[in-house]
Each structure stands twice: as structure tokens, then as C-alpha cells.
Scaffold this motif. Sequence first.
Motif, PDB file in Angstrom:
ATOM      1  N   ARG A   1      -1.710 -21.744   8.841  1.00  0.00           N
ATOM      2  CA  ARG A   1      -1.555 -20.529   9.633  1.00  0.00           C
ATOM      3  C   ARG A   1      -0.164 -20.454  10.285  1.00  0.00           C
ATOM      4  NH1 ARG A   1      -6.438 -17.236  11.759  1.00  0.00           N
ATOM      5  NH2 ARG A   1      -5.295 -15.727  13.015  1.00  0.00           N
TER       6      ARG A   1
ATOM      7  N   GLU B   1       2.640 -13.666  14.359  1.00  0.00           N
ATOM      8  CA  GLU B   1       1.914 -13.953  13.121  1.00  0.00           C
ATOM      9  C   GLU B   1       1.982 -12.702  12.253  1.00  0.00           C
ATOM     10  OE1 GLU B   1      -2.160 -15.169  13.526  1.00  0.00           O
ATOM     11  OE2 GLU B   1      -1.629 -17.250  13.115  1.00  0.00           O
ATOM     12  N   ASP B   2       2.532 -12.844  11.057  1.00  0.00           N
ATOM     13  CA  ASP B   2       2.720 -11.679  10.204  1.00  0.00           C
ATOM     14  C   ASP B   2       1.410 -11.320   9.499  1.00  0.00           C
ATOM     15  OD1 ASP B   2       5.170 -10.088   8.776  1.00  0.00           O
ATOM     16  OD2 ASP B   2       3.501 -10.439   7.403  1.00  0.00           O
ATOM     17  N   GLU B   3       0.979 -10.065   9.674  1.00  0.00           N
ATOM     18  CA  GLU B   3      -0.316  -9.636   9.125  1.00  0.00           C
ATOM     19  C   GLU B   3      -0.311  -9.677   7.598  1.00  0.00           C
ATOM     20  OE1 GLU B   3      -3.089  -9.208  10.606  1.00  0.00           O
ATOM     21  OE2 GLU B   3      -2.223  -9.497  12.606  1.00  0.00           O
ATOM     22  N   ARG B   4       0.843  -9.362   7.001  1.00  0.00           N
ATOM     23  CA  ARG B   4       0.929  -9.376   5.532  1.00  0.00           C
ATOM     24  C   ARG B   4       0.744 -10.798   4.992  1.00  0.00           C
ATOM     25  NH1 ARG B   4       6.752  -6.673   6.017  1.00  0.00           N
ATOM     26  NH2 ARG B   4       6.659  -8.194   7.707  1.00  0.00           N
TER      27      ARG B   4
ATOM     28  N   LEU C   1      -0.736 -13.318   6.608  1.00  0.00           N
ATOM     29  CA  LEU C   1      -2.117 -13.736   6.898  1.00  0.00           C
ATOM     30  C   LEU C   1      -3.085 -13.191   5.848  1.00  0.00           C
ATOM     31  CD1 LEU C   1      -3.006 -13.602  10.697  1.00  0.00           C
ATOM     32  CD2 LEU C   1      -3.030 -15.570   9.128  1.00  0.00           C
ATOM     33  N   ALA C   2      -2.868 -11.931   5.454  1.00  0.00           N
ATOM     34  CA  ALA C   2      -3.743 -11.320   4.446  1.00  0.00           C
ATOM     35  C   ALA C   2      -3.647 -12.086   3.123  1.00  0.00           C
ATOM     36  CB  ALA C   2      -3.368  -9.847   4.254  1.00  0.00           C
TER      37      ALA C   2
END
Lengths: 252, 252
Positions: free
Chosen positions: B122, B100-103, B105-106
Motif C-alpha cells: 500500500r 495515496e493515489d486512487e488510480r 490503489l485501484a
Amino acid sequence: MSASPAQEIVTAAVIVIGDEILSGRTKDKNIGFLADYMTAIGIDLREVRIVPDELPRIVEAINVLRLRCDYVFTTGGIGPTHDDVTADAVAAAFEAPVVEDERILAMMKERYAEGELTPGRRRMARVPKGADLIDNPVSGLPGFHIGNVFVMAGVPSVMQAMFDGLAPRLATGRKMLSKTIEAHRPEGIVATPLGEIQDAHPGTAIGSYPYFDGEIFSTRIVIRARDADLLEEAAADVEKMLEGLAKNDKTS
Amino acid sequence: MSASPAQEIVTAAVIVIGDEILSGRTKDKNIGFLADYMTAIGIDLREVRIVPDELPRIVEAINVLRLRCDYVFTTGGIGPTHDDVTADAVAAAFEAPVVEDERILAMMKERYAEGELTPGRRRMARVPKGADLIDNPVSGLPGFHIGNVFVMAGVPSVMQAMFDGLAPRLATGRKMLSKTIEAHRPEGIVATPLGEIQDAHPGTAIGSYPYFDGEIFSTRIVIRARDADLLEEAAADVEKMLEGLAKNDKTS
């Protein structure tokens, strides 16, 4: 023709041959036509490749796809010029020699005066040895087929007429039925419940296609199945899921 | 990005992912756009494959084409639903885990209220580990690239915006120049002399495209070369050949 008429599923691949498609100079109009036609008559189009006018690349595509699918249809590269190498490529794929087809030559001799039968035109009589011809009611000169590979013209009107003539002779599987349901909401909202419905309904394929209608992001849900009962059962569950979401909209 | 800017020729392949294209339900609009764009900026599109939403088929296409071409661009299959398997396929092709890419998700957390961040949405944050993102100025959620493989949306407006953003960062080769000459006669008449002109002009690619203008069968001759002088020399020979044919018309 190779597929047995009793098969549940009959598969095909399309090879579009031509530098002009890859350079963008010409926009392909054959893939969409063939996809629609095959779906309508019960043939599953499994893969399409667009390859340049280069013999080894065409041979590779033919040899992979003719083993993988019941039928392979090619469009393009059967004209009179030096860059038309489809006949040579099909012959190479089948390890057959290329011969001048007497039937095509006879047609040409009827059509052209002796001086008009140029070496270029004569090139169009070349087919792999053992090939059968595919009628061309538009401009006369036929395509050909050998084994499960069908070689058609690239010009859309000619290709369409050739395929129209071929279609009744092709084996077809059980037709894929489909039902489209408008979700009236973005794909992200329906994605997870749709996945659960898919898992609960083997024998169906549920796809979802997001689109922006100018005002909202919405989604079309398409359910496909060969069995009408399975289709209706899955569709009922999709409708129920959408009703549930609509109730939530009202109460929240 | 892998291609060196000093390369004379930069090559690419396109993989269109989606059952809806193969069934005919949706007509592809991305191939023609990408073909035109690449030609304009000096990238040679060498092959296109349209494959179904099936992981092994996507992996196979990626792994063949990423070794063969400088760049591979994919369109489609990056939505939130169960049939969107492109991220998994690219990860499998590169033997990378999916994370899951944090960028992403943000971005999602800024965009959606907590209840709206559904598991489906998601899912769209999932990318192969190590992937970089591709900007999506239209609908926000990015594509990604890993190695020489660029993964874009299937919706044409989104794909086009993504490619517009990418293009200036791509290595490009020397641009292919082209010149179109109207033959005013059928392809069968010009085929053989054209073949001879082609043989006499290495470094050029001479194609001929027959068409029916409603009254006569005519042919457009397209000469392509990276070198302007080679292009003009071949074009001059084609013009000379056509003038010779025109003289014959008058005297015969």
C-alpha cells in the motif's frame, strides 16, 4: 591526508569527469570498482557525481563535496588535450595557481625524446601549486592530490592502479559488515515487518532488493552494521520473521 | 512537461537513488542506458548524481537539478520498504503533501487479494499530490511525475520499460551528430593541433579518448555538432591534420 585514523566513520565522494560518460559513448567502469574497494577497506562512499568537461561544473562539485566528505576522488580529464580541465578546476577550487610540476617534467624528459615532448604532453605536467603526486605504475604519468582531493586518470586500468597505490595510505573507519538473507517471497510481503525490525535495531541498516529470478519475484534482504553483535541480533529477528511467514504459508 | 518543443537544446539530469549502488553491492545499469537513449533522441544529459536513501540528500539533488535542467529523471527508492523514501523526498522538494493515489490503489486491488494488499504494498501507492503516473508495463505498479521530475523504478528492466513509454512524450532538441576518427597515434601527439582545430570551429565539441589496444597507445577523436556542415568542416580539418602527421612520420 585529512581523516583521523581513530574515526569510526570515514566518508568519501567520487566525481567522474567527462562528456563521453554523459553522452553514453563510454560506459563508466570506475564507480563500481571504487564502491567495492571502499566498502572493503572501510570507507563510506556517500555520493557520486558525473559532470561534464566544464570548469565551473567541476569546481562546484569539488567545493561542495570536499567540505562534506573526508575524501574526494576524481576520475578523468587529466589528459593532454584542450578538454582536459581537471587540473585547472582543482586549482580553481583551492584558489591555487597552476604550475608545471618539476617532478613530472623530469619523468617526461626521461620518457620522451626532445621532439616528442609536445606542448600537449607538457600540459599533463600542470598541477595546482602544492599538490603531491599519485603514482601511476601503468602508464607512468602521475595523478595528484591536494588537501583531501585525489585526482586520478579516467582509463580504468590506470585509475585502478593509482587507487591500489593510494589505498594503504588512506584513513579508514570501522568496516561495515553485512549479511544477506534470501526472503523467497516478494518485497511487498516482507516490507512492513522489515520496517519494524529496522526500528527495533538501531546501529543497523536493513535494505531489501527485489529481483525477478525468471520464475518468481523474490527479495534479498541485506543487513549492514559496524558491530558484529548488532548485525547478528537483527539477522536473527529477520530469520524469525521469515519463519513466521513460512508457517503462515503452510497453515493458510 | 516543461521543455518547449522549439528549443534547440533540451537538458536533463539523472538521480540514481540507493545505498546499494554506493556500497558496490549492486552495479548501476541505468546511467548508461539513459545516456545512450537521451543522446539518440536529442536530450543532453548534463549531470548524474548517485545519492543514498536519505530524504534530505534526495531533496537537495532534486531541488538543485530541477531548476538547472529541463528534465530530471530519478531511478530507485520507490519500493514498499522503509528505506524507499523517494516519493516523500519528491513531495518535500515540491512542498506537496503525500497522498495515496486512487488510480494506483485501484490497480493494486485488481492485482492482489484483500489479505495480500499488505501495508508495504500500500506504501507504493503514495505519491506527491498532483503527480501524474508513469506506465509500468513490466510489473504493473507505475512511477510518477510532477513538474519536470520523473520518478522511475530502479530495477533496470522496469526502468527501461518506463522510459520507453515516456520518451515519445518528451520534448527533444536538435540531435547531436557525431563523427569518430581514429588517430592511430598517442593523444599527446594530437592534443595541441586538436586544440587549435577546436578553437577554429565554434559550434562543435571535439573530444579525444586515449586507449591502449594491446600493442600501442592510440586515440579516438570524436567530433560532435548539431549542424551537419559544421561537423564535416571540423572533421575535414582533423583528417588534414592527421595526414600532415602521417607525412611527417614518413619523412622523419
